[in-house]
Every structure is written in structure tokens, then in C-alpha cells.
Design a protein around this motif. Structure first.
Motif, PDB file in Angstrom:
ATOM      1  N   TYR A 118       3.425  -9.808  -2.584  1.00 14.20           N
ATOM      2  CA  TYR A 118       2.539  -9.051  -3.459  1.00 14.20           C
ATOM      3  C   TYR A 118       2.891  -9.333  -4.918  1.00 14.20           C
ATOM      4  N   ILE A 119       1.910  -9.792  -5.663  1.00 11.88           N
ATOM      5  CA  ILE A 119       2.143 -10.183  -7.052  1.00 11.88           C
ATOM      6  C   ILE A 119       2.495  -8.967  -7.895  1.00 11.88           C
ATOM      7  N   GLU A 120       3.495  -9.142  -8.738  1.00  7.01           N
ATOM      8  CA  GLU A 120       3.892  -8.107  -9.684  1.00  7.01           C
ATOM      9  C   GLU A 120       3.486  -8.499 -11.103  1.00  7.01           C
ATOM     10  N   THR A 121       3.809  -9.733 -11.504  1.00  8.69           N
ATOM     11  CA  THR A 121       3.430 -10.191 -12.841  1.00  8.69           C
ATOM     12  C   THR A 121       3.034 -11.661 -12.807  1.00  8.69           C
ATOM     13  N   ILE A 122       2.156 -12.028 -13.735  1.00  9.29           N
ATOM     14  CA  ILE A 122       1.831 -13.428 -14.016  1.00  9.29           C
ATOM     15  C   ILE A 122       1.881 -13.591 -15.527  1.00  9.29           C
ATOM     16  N   ALA A 123       2.745 -14.467 -16.002  1.00 13.60           N
ATOM     17  CA  ALA A 123       2.854 -14.741 -17.436  1.00 13.60           C
ATOM     18  C   ALA A 123       2.313 -16.140 -17.703  1.00 13.60           C
ATOM     19  N   ILE A 124       1.273 -16.229 -18.521  1.00 11.31           N
ATOM     20  CA  ILE A 124       0.659 -17.507 -18.875  1.00 11.31           C
ATOM     21  C   ILE A 124       0.947 -17.777 -20.347  1.00 11.31           C
ATOM     22  N   VAL A 125       1.577 -18.913 -20.629  1.00  8.89           N
ATOM     23  CA  VAL A 125       1.982 -19.254 -21.989  1.00  8.89           C
ATOM     24  C   VAL A 125       1.273 -20.531 -22.412  1.00  8.89           C
ATOM     25  N   ASP A 183      -1.174 -22.404 -28.701  1.00 10.81           N
ATOM     26  CA  ASP A 183      -1.413 -21.237 -29.548  1.00 10.81           C
ATOM     27  C   ASP A 183      -0.891 -19.996 -28.837  1.00 10.81           C
ATOM     28  N   SER A 184       0.092 -19.342 -29.413  1.00 14.13           N
ATOM     29  CA  SER A 184       0.691 -18.166 -28.774  1.00 14.13           C
ATOM     30  C   SER A 184      -0.306 -17.022 -28.631  1.00 14.13           C
ATOM     31  N   GLU A 185      -1.385 -17.042 -29.409  1.00 13.01           N
ATOM     32  CA  GLU A 185      -2.391 -15.993 -29.278  1.00 13.01           C
ATOM     33  C   GLU A 185      -3.176 -16.121 -27.976  1.00 13.01           C
ATOM     34  N   GLU A 186      -3.062 -17.266 -27.315  1.00 13.76           N
ATOM     35  CA  GLU A 186      -3.709 -17.459 -26.020  1.00 13.76           C
ATOM     36  C   GLU A 186      -2.840 -16.979 -24.859  1.00 13.76           C
ATOM     37  N   ASP A 187      -1.615 -16.571 -25.130  1.00 13.44           N
ATOM     38  CA  ASP A 187      -0.717 -16.125 -24.064  1.00 13.44           C
ATOM     39  C   ASP A 187      -1.294 -14.896 -23.365  1.00 13.44           C
ATOM     40  N   ILE A 188      -1.077 -14.830 -22.058  1.00 14.04           N
ATOM     41  CA  ILE A 188      -1.575 -13.721 -21.255  1.00 14.04           C
ATOM     42  C   ILE A 188      -0.440 -13.223 -20.362  1.00 14.04           C
ATOM     43  N   ASN A 189      -0.254 -11.917 -20.321  1.00 10.20           N
ATOM     44  CA  ASN A 189       0.720 -11.306 -19.420  1.00 10.20           C
ATOM     45  C   ASN A 189      -0.004 -10.298 -18.535  1.00 10.20           C
ATOM     46  N   ILE A 190      -0.129 -10.647 -17.261  1.00  7.54           N
ATOM     47  CA  ILE A 190      -0.854  -9.821 -16.304  1.00  7.54           C
ATOM     48  C   ILE A 190       0.149  -9.044 -15.459  1.00  7.54           C
ATOM     49  N   THR A 191      -0.071  -7.748 -15.330  1.00 11.68           N
ATOM     50  CA  THR A 191       0.799  -6.894 -14.526  1.00 11.68           C
ATOM     51  C   THR A 191      -0.034  -6.179 -13.472  1.00 11.68           C
ATOM     52  N   ALA A 225       2.737 -21.178 -16.317  1.00 10.85           N
ATOM     53  CA  ALA A 225       2.585 -19.880 -15.654  1.00 10.85           C
ATOM     54  C   ALA A 225       3.850 -19.557 -14.873  1.00 10.85           C
ATOM     55  N   THR A 226       4.229 -18.288 -14.909  1.00  9.89           N
ATOM     56  CA  THR A 226       5.378 -17.808 -14.150  1.00  9.89           C
ATOM     57  C   THR A 226       4.949 -16.594 -13.336  1.00  9.89           C
TER      58      THR A 226
END
Length: 260
Positions: free
Chosen positions: A39-46, A50-58, A254-255
Motif C-alpha cells: 500500500y503506497i504511503e508516499t510518492i516524491a517526484i523531483v 525546475d524545483s517548482e515542478e516537484d510533487i509530493n503525494i501522500t 520518483a521515490t
């Protein structure tokens, strides 16, 4: 039905072939007989650009191990249950859409029509339509595009998270659950677009077969075939005024983390 549920469902819904009466769960199990629930807890997209495009999904879970919300820090989808079943999704955002996760400029997995499936039941050729500006007519016209999709052999890593959100149950009872109006054309279309395995590449072409955009994903998998990290390379192809083609490449990492 809250219309904000549709973008989320466009990524979440599972393939049900018109000639097949198996449930969504059965089809996933057939394609991935050795799959282990994670079960996914987090997805970090870097973004490398451009750091403004970074996404952290919880993905948050309640005391009953059901998905209670999915957020990217700005937009949040809230999952509401009634008598143990998913009854509504409110709020905003489409944090688990393919377009969001793969930084795709097109909505093939929201609006497309499947032309071909592979042996596992994954959509591999999709026709979709976009509105594009035509300089000759000074107006927007509808154009036809095609998406060609390839997959790794590993299972779709989001399936069991969706099951914990009650969405797989909605699909398994598609003809019975009137709360979600799952007989609507949008939902039926979305069902046909959900992949059973993990996407490794998407190639977009126009109606003449000209290459427009490529997305390639390279994953590192753990011992139970779930991605722990990945690199997504996106390349856009644009005609220049001299008859040549310019290319623009973007790279994202992505992590993934999962519940214990």
C-alpha cells in the motif's frame, strides 16, 4: 456523483473487456498471479529542470486501513465511506492520474478509446482527441492523436492502494452501485483504460504517425516487484520554421514508500 471523482477514476479504474465477465480483482490476479499486496504511503517526484515542478503525494489511511485522503500538499481528495463502502470522493486534485505521475501533456488515459490490448489486458494502443490552435484558420480544431503504451512485467503498483480506497469494490459491483453511476459513459470508458501492469513507456503520435512526445520510465523494484525509485524521461518533438524538428527533454525522478 462528485465530478472531481472522474479525473481520479480515469487513472484508478481497471480494464474490463466487453467480452469478459471476470471481476476487476480477477483480471488483476490473472495478469499478476504472484502479486503481493503493498500500500503506497508516499510518492516524491523531483524535477531536474525546475524545483517548482516537484510533487509530493501522500496517501493517508484511517483506523480501518482504508484510504482516507490523497494529497499533494495543495489539492486533497477525501474518501467518504458509508456502511464500509466507498460512497463519495470530495475535494480537488487528481494526484494519482497517469498524466500527473508521468508529467504527460496529453489526456489519453482520461479521454481515450482503446484500440488494442496486450495478452495481459493492458491497453497498448489508444486513440484520443485534443483541441489545438490552427494558425491557418486562427481557431481551435479537434485533432486525433494516438498513444502507444509499453509495460514492465511487474504489477500495477497502485492496485492494492485502490482496493484500500474501496474503488476496486465499486468496479466489481459496477452494475449494482448506483451511488457512483458506474454505468455512465465516462466511467465505462475509464474502466477500459486502466493498466494491469506498470507502465514503462508512452509514445504519442499525430494522425499521420508523426512523433510528438515520448515518455520512458526506468524503475528499481524491490523483492516483491514494487518500484522503490524510478527515472522518467520525457521528450517533446516540435517542428521548426525551417522544416526541421526541435527536441526538448525533461527528466524527473520518483521515490516510493509503502506502509509497513
Amino acid at each position: 456523483m462528485n465530478n472531481k471523482f472522474l479525473p481520479l477514476l480515469s487513472f484508478l479504474l481497471l480494464i474490463v473487456l466487453s467480452s469478459c465477465s471476470d471481476s476487476s480483482s480477477d483480471e488483476f490476479d490473472d495478469a499478476n498471479p504472484d502479486a503481493v499486496a503493498r500500500y503506497i504511503e508516499t510518492i516524491a517526484i523531483v524535477s531536474a529542470q525546475d524545483s517548482e515542478e516537484d510533487i509530493n503525494i501522500t496517501v493517508n489511511y484511517d483506523a480501518n486501513d482504508r484510504v482516507s485522503s490523497i494529497t499533494n500538499g495543495t489539492d486533497t481528495s477525501l474518501f467518504v465511506y458509508n456502511n464500509g463502502d466507498l460512497s463519495n470522493v470530495s475535494g480537488g486534485g487528481d494526484n494519482l492520474s497517469i498524466e500527473e505521475l508521468y508529467q504527460s501533456p496529453y489526456d489519453a488515459f482520461e479521454t481515450g478509446v482503446v484500440n488494442q490490448y496486450d495478452n495481459n489486458g493492458n491497453p497498448v494502443n489508444i486513440t484520443f482527441y485534443e483541441m489545438e490552435y490552427d494558425f491557418n484558420t486562427d481557431d481551435y480544431i479537434q485533432v486525433e492523436y494516438t498513444a502507444e503504451v509499453s509495460y514492465d512485467s511487474e504489477p500495477n503498483p497502485y492496485f492494492y492502494t485502490l482496493e484500500a480506497a474501496g474503488i476496486i469494490d465499486v468496479l466489481d459491483q459496477v452494475d449494482l452501485n448506483v451511488t457512483f453511476n458506474t454505468s455512465s459513459p465516462e466511467i465505462i470508458q475509464a474502466r477500459a483504460l486502466f493498466p494491469l501492469n506498470n507502465i514503462s513507456s508512452i509514445t504519442y503520435r499525430d494522425d499521420e504517425g508523426v512523433l510528438l512526445y515520448e515518455i520512458n520510465a526506468d524503475y528499481v523494484y524491490n523483492d516483491v516487484d514494487y518500484p522503490t525509485s524510478g527515472t522518467v524521461t520525457a521528450t517533446a518533438y516540435e517542428d521548426d520554421f525551417n522544416g526541421g524538428v526541435n527536441t526538448y527533454t525533461s527528466i524527473y525522478s520518483a521515490t516510493y514508500t509503502y506502509r509497513d
